[in-house]
Design an enzyme around this catalytic site. Structure first.
Site, PDB file in Angstrom:
ATOM      1  N   GLY A 477      35.202  65.246  60.322  1.00  0.00           N
ATOM      2  CA  GLY A 477      36.529  65.665  60.773  1.00  0.00           C
ATOM      3  C   GLY A 477      36.723  65.471  62.255  1.00  0.00           C
ATOM      4  O   GLY A 477      37.721  65.916  62.827  1.00  0.00           O
ATOM      5  N   LEU A 637      35.593  57.860  74.307  1.00  0.00           N
ATOM      6  CA  LEU A 637      35.961  56.784  73.378  1.00  0.00           C
ATOM      7  C   LEU A 637      37.413  56.878  72.938  1.00  0.00           C
ATOM      8  O   LEU A 637      38.075  55.864  72.729  1.00  0.00           O
ATOM      9  CB  LEU A 637      35.063  56.851  72.140  1.00  0.00           C
ATOM     10  CG  LEU A 637      33.596  56.503  72.375  1.00  0.00           C
ATOM     11  CD1 LEU A 637      32.778  56.804  71.111  1.00  0.00           C
ATOM     12  CD2 LEU A 637      33.436  55.036  72.771  1.00  0.00           C
ATOM     13  N   GLY A 709      28.417  63.004  74.320  1.00  0.00           N
ATOM     14  CA  GLY A 709      29.091  63.647  73.197  1.00  0.00           C
ATOM     15  C   GLY A 709      29.958  64.782  73.668  1.00  0.00           C
ATOM     16  O   GLY A 709      29.761  65.343  74.742  1.00  0.00           O
ATOM     17  N   GLY A 711      31.115  67.066  70.991  1.00  0.00           N
ATOM     18  CA  GLY A 711      31.253  67.880  69.790  1.00  0.00           C
ATOM     19  C   GLY A 711      30.922  69.344  69.992  1.00  0.00           C
ATOM     20  O   GLY A 711      31.465  70.192  69.298  1.00  0.00           O
ATOM     21  N   GLU A 712      30.026  69.655  70.891  1.00  0.00           N
ATOM     22  CA  GLU A 712      29.611  71.041  71.060  1.00  0.00           C
ATOM     23  C   GLU A 712      29.834  71.562  72.474  1.00  0.00           C
ATOM     24  O   GLU A 712      29.628  72.738  72.742  1.00  0.00           O
ATOM     25  CB  GLU A 712      28.135  71.185  70.656  1.00  0.00           C
ATOM     26  CG  GLU A 712      27.960  70.888  69.178  1.00  0.00           C
ATOM     27  CD  GLU A 712      26.514  70.882  68.715  1.00  0.00           C
ATOM     28  OE1 GLU A 712      26.230  71.478  67.689  1.00  0.00           O
ATOM     29  OE2 GLU A 712      25.681  70.251  69.383  1.00  0.00           O
TER      30      GLU A 712
END
Lengths: 753, 316
Positions: A477, A637, A709, A711-712
């Site tokens: 997701g 990105l 990243g 994501g966290e």
């Protein structure tokens, strides 16, 4: 072996000629999901009509299963089979994960012992979900009940160290802390938390001969495939695992559960496809959760704000099953300068559901203490909390002296302060009113590691010039389909519409999957390498093809742009070239591995959170009014999907600060809030103005694309910023999360307010 | 969920008759509470009577200047009705403080009154609960009772009634019309019961009685206010709520029923201050530990709500 220096040169991603890298492209699968046409694991239509399995969880936390009476269930309408420990088919024993890459077996009903409340103890399959559900209610389990050890309330910094781990000590913390003129020494507590993925764990499985096909909702394709194969004692190549769309993971689906094992076993047994799903209630105990923590933070400083001593000790619990440790202290190690340091973890084994990774494991709990301790220290020093961070900004990793691969924390802090209006903060708490509301501002730092794991990918170009990316990656997701497409298009110099992305399939080149904030960098770098290999292959074909305008080269001058290969004004489309030379298409693989020397650098992502809250002075209710995060996380990105991930993390931070927690009843050894009306995650009305900004950054030490990243990162520190804003608003420090109205009210009353 | 039979009712009297004839029958309207309870095996009716298409969805003016609200009027429609908004703002505020938009679109006036407690132990069929399984005990008494009752509770049950709407209706002196063999009208205050030794019996309705309407008399003079305190800004059960209309007052989420604060009203009517009024009402309040804050909360909240209502009354 690859060296970090090998990634330093220019490449198509860094050049970004088509400006696709960073572009706010809409998620490819968004329309499929909102129109209900994206088939999740439980919705996949199998080749023949499926049966439905329903699991029966234990109603005790600890004890022995004396007998399981399945007779009534087996006699119920439509029932095809019923199993418990005493008659489940043979499976491999449960193993212990010793490293990230090792697949875990998940045998169902392995023992006659119950090791946590809600552990699956029986299973019924019937022709319909309704019949299976009704029959499951007829299962009778007879237990020999033992008193569970479930209370997690450590006194002092007691507890055993995680296996093979000792505290990290630099200098002499005890002496420096004792000598520090200004000190903070306090304890914070966080409750068990649940992932609350919108889609519960679910599997659809069927067999064709000795080949098993499973559609599952999992974050890690290859590990789950191998784990299931090992459990079933069959070769991994006989397990075809697919996970096309995933309704949220947050770490919960980096493990896999009995639904997977039982669907496969039952389908083999009855010779037809089987679907098994967790209910929402079963998710709370039957899958992993973030364990509770007790966090002891100590900071010592000189009056000018220089930290002389820092310590964070995290105590947490594990179940009897599994060996995951919530390492709440790790993130603090590279964070601030302080010559004397002590950090570590303590664990307690209890009869509780399995502890596991959830939304920035470690940071998600640890920052809730440490970043509040910094706020408390700033107040004691009379220094702005943001300036305190800047004063203690290290030149190199303060623990081991390694240089940072990139670090723009100070810029995040400064830029955020400017945009948020941090200068309007009144440092004395409770001075800003808006009717019955008292307002406050708070901030905290965000930090989260960044890593690169081995991964592969393949690129196929067909006679239409369409590039197909294939990779055993997942999209939970977060936008993976979309960003892999952007990487492929930019690398190959083709428009986005000429790229197809196929992921979520164990028969595709393996990637580790989604988790630990490594997904985009790892999977993306493998795609980039595959793209570079395909470019090389295309160049070789072109310069060797007398029919090509590029014939004869020079190879090093070939450019890729808009689907055209060219050497200055000699050009043709990729499609024309492939049609002539490889009418059936051309496939090449690419591979990324961590650089041999990557450990020479300390690699993290960073950010700064700013929060404004209002507190109802009558009721103690806290409402978030504004939130801003400024982040530096390498090259971005896709600004849209990255922003969504970051703001989503910030919202989880609000949840962890204000509402989330599994209330635990030690008499039964179980959580009592077992649905999403009782386990409170933030709703739309809880979130006011919200934004995330990403600074320009390229981390050349991270991987060939210079990305990291996000994501966290968003959740790291977000809850602490909320807690700090609460203090600034009303002068109440609540160190026992979540900060609910009753706790704020008690604080207000203690202050005579 | 267990198997059950189902019928769709075509008229109210027929629905009531069917309920009287079938043992263990339940009416289903919006289904926002009953379906969850059936899936969790907390409710297991043998027969469902669907009243969803009964013509009970009108909001009519009454001769005395009040309103008659059909039992099938959804919460969303009721809160949006211009007459309700003009005359009974406390009802509108209470309704929109309850559930979520989606739930209010389905939930009905009658069903809202009959929704069941949110006590977590009631929802977990593996735990003792006298309301779910009479005689099994009350897990909340010595358990996680942060959300439990502080007024009118018993040793058998400390659960609270979850409705916001009903709290507002109670201070509006609403009457509940019930159809059965002997159709009758019940004051809303008498609809819900205190738990006593029989917490599984929650209302004064008998089997075969169907709520068809709620009748509101003309509004009392003075301002109206509903204040609900909750852990998150929407879709959360109340920690405590206060409804004020003129000199009337009621509390939500603190008792087994909407708690009409007669003692407090009497103090206010006698010229006492709001603080004195709430002190009188809460004199018999008891906490079980974690719900102590509800007492503090009401002490703080009530004077503010009364003052807000008064200033609105003066403004109007």
């Amino acid at each position: 072996m690859t060296q970090v220096a090998d990634w330093a040169g220019s490449n198509p991603i860094k050049e970004n000629r088509s400006r696709l890298i960073g572009k706010a492209v809409d998620r490819y699968e968004g329309p499929l999901k909102v129109s209900g046409t994206a088939a999740y694991a439980h919705e996949v239509v199998p080749p023949s009509p499926p049966a439905y399995g329903v699991m029966v969880p234990s109603t005790i936390a600890r004890g022995r299963i004396l007998s399981v009476d399945l007779a009534a269930a087996r006699a119920a309408p439509g029932v095809a089979l019923a199993w418990s420990h005493f008659d489940v088919p043979e499976q491999a024993p449960r193993n212990v994960m010793l490293n990230f890459f090792q697949p875990l077996t998940t045998p169902a009903f392995e023992f006659d012992r119950v090791s946590y409340w809600g552990e699956q103890v029986a299973f019924v399959v019937a022709d319909t979900l309704e019949n299976a559900t009704a029959a499951a209610a007829l299962v009778k389990v007879d237990y020999e009940i033992e008193a569970p050890e479930v209370t997690f309330d450590p006194i002092g910094d007691e507890g055993e160290h995680p296996p093979g781990e000792s505290d990290v000590q630099v200098g002499d913390f005890a002496a420096a802390f004792a000598a520090a003129p200004v000190r903070v020494d306090a304890v914070w507590r966080t409750p068990p938390q649940n992932h609350c993925t919108m889609e519960p764990c679910a599997t659809t499985a069927w067999w064709e001969g000795d080949k098993l096909t499973v559609h599952a909702s999992v974050q890690l394709v290859r590990k789950t495939q191998h784990g299931l194969a090992e459990t079933l004692k069959i070769p991994p190549e006989n397990v075809h695992l697919l996970t096309r769309y995933i309704g949220g993971g947050f770490g919960a689906k980096a493990s896999w559960y009995e639904d997977l094992t039982l669907a496969a076993l039952a389908s083999r047994e009855i010779g037809r496809p089987v679907k098994v799903a967790f209910t929402r209630q079963q998710m709370m105990h039957g899958t992993i959760h973030r364990p509770a923590t007790r966090l002891h933070a100590r900071l010592g400083a000189t009056p000018d704000g220089k930290l002389t001593a820092m310590s964070l000790i995290t105590q947490t619990h594990l179940g009897r099953v599994g060996n995951f440790v919530e390492r709440g202290s790790n993130f603090s190690r590279p964070l601030y300068s302080a010559p004397n340091r002590l950090t570590g973890h303590r664990i307690f084994h209890l009869d509780l559901p399995v502890a596991g990774a959830m939304r920035a494991p470690g940071e998600g709990s640890g920052t809730l203490a440490f970043e509040c301790a910094m706020d408390e220290l700033a107040e004691k020093l009379g220094i702005d909390p943001l300036e305190l961070r800047v004063i203690n900004e290290p030149e190199v990793n303060p623990e081991d002296g390694r240089p940072f691969s990139s670090r723009q924390l100070t810029r995040c802090l400064r830029e955020g302060a400017e945009r948020f209006g941090w200068d309007k903060r009144v440092s004395v708490p409770g001075r800003v009113r808006d009717g019955r509301w008292t307002l406050g501002l708070g901030m905290a730092t965000a930090i989260r590691g960044s890593s690169l794991l081995p991964a592969k990918a393949s690129f196929t170009v067909d006679a239409e010039g369409v590039i197909t990316v294939k990779q055993g990656m997942t999209d939970i997701g977060t936008g993976t389909y979309t960003v892999l497409g952007q990487i492929a298009a930019e690398t190959m110099g083709v428009p986005l519409k000429s790229v197809r992305v196929e992921i979520g399939d164990s028969e595709l080149p393996p990637a580790p999957g989604s988790g630990g904030q490594f997904g985009a960098a790892t999977a993306g770098s493998a795609c980039f390498e595959a793209g570079m290999n395909l470019r090389k292959a295309i160049v070789e074909i072109a310069v060797a093809d007398p029919a090509s305008p590029l014939y004869g080269g020079p190879s090093e001058n070939v450019t890729f742009q808009d689907g055209i290969v060219a050497i200055s004004n000699r050009s043709e489309t990729i499609a024309e070239l492939i049609r002539r030379n490889r009418p059936d298409g051309l496939t090449v693989e690419g591979e990324i591995k961590p650089a041999e020397d990557s450990g020479k650098w300390s690699t993290q992502t960073y950010g700064a959170h700013f929060v404004e809250v209002g507190i109802d002075t009558v009721t103690g209710e806290v409402r978030v009014r504004r939130m801003l995060g400024v982040f530096a996380a390498g090259r971005i990105l896709n600004y849209k999907t990255a922003r969504s991930q970051l703001t989503g993390g910030m919202i989880w931070g609000v949840g962890s600060a204000l509402t989330e927690g599994n209330a635990f009843d030690p008499r039964y050894g179980s959580f009592i809030n077992q649905d999403m009306a009782a386990y409170l995650v933030p709703v739309q009305a809880d979130i006011g103005e919200l934004d995330a900004i990403m600074l320009d950054e390229e981390d050349e030490k991270a991987n060939p694309m210079g990305i990291k990243g996000v994501g966290e990162l968003g959740i790291s520190g977000a809850g602490a910023a909320v807690a700090n804003a609460i203090y600034n608003a009303c002068g109440v420090r609540v160190r026992d999360y979540p900060i609910t109205p009753d706790k704020v009210l008690a604080g207000l009353m203690a202050l005579g307010k | 969920m267990r198997p059950f039979s189902y019928e769709r009712a075509t008229d109210a009297a027929g629905a009531a008759k069917a309920a009287a004839e079938h043992p263990n029958a339940k009416f289903i309207a919006g289904g926002t509470n009953l379906l969850d309870l059936m899936k969790l095996e907390i409710e297991h009716p043998a027969h469902l009577i669907d009243i969803g298409r009964l013509p009970l969805a009108a909001i009519e003016d009454t001769a005395d200047g009040g309103l008659r609200i059909g039992a099938m009027v959804t919460n969303s429609r009721l809160a949006a009705d211009e007459r309700v908004r003009a005359r009974y703002p406390v009802l509108v505020q209470a309704i929109v403080a309850g559930g979520s938009g989606q739930l209010r679109n389905k939930a009905t006036t009658g069903g809202n009154l009959l929704q069941r407690t949110r006590c977590a132990y009631f929802y977990d069929t593996t735990k003792p609960c006298n309301k779910r399984l009479p005689g099994s005990g009350c897990s909340a008494l010595e358990g996680l009772n942060r959300n439990s009752a502080i007024l009118g509770a018993s040793q058998a049950c400390i659960a609270t009634h979850p409705s916001d709407m009903a709290v507002a209706l109670s201070i509006l002196d609403a009457q509940v019309e019930v159809v059965s063999d002997n159709s009758r009208t019940i004051p809303l205050e008498d609809l819900h019961r205190l738990p006593g030794d029989t917490p599984h019996i929650e209302t004064s309705l008998s089997a075969g009685e169907l709520i068809t309407a709620v009748v509101l008399p003309p509004p009392p003079s003075g301002g109206q206010v509903y204040r609900k305190v909750r852990d998150r800004a929407s879709y959360a059960a109340g920690l405590a709520s206060v409804a004020v209309a003129g000199g009337r007052m009621a509390f939500g989420a603190v008792a087994h029923k909407p708690w009409r604060a007669h003692l407090a009203e009497a103090v206010l009517a006698g010229g006492g201050s709001p603080s004195e009024a709430i002190a009188a009402e809460l004199a018999p309040a008891r906490s079980n530990g974690r719900n102590q804050f509800k007492i503090d909360l009401l002490h703080r909240l009530v004077p503010v709500a009364v003052e807000t209502a008064r200033s609105q009354g003066r403004g109007a």
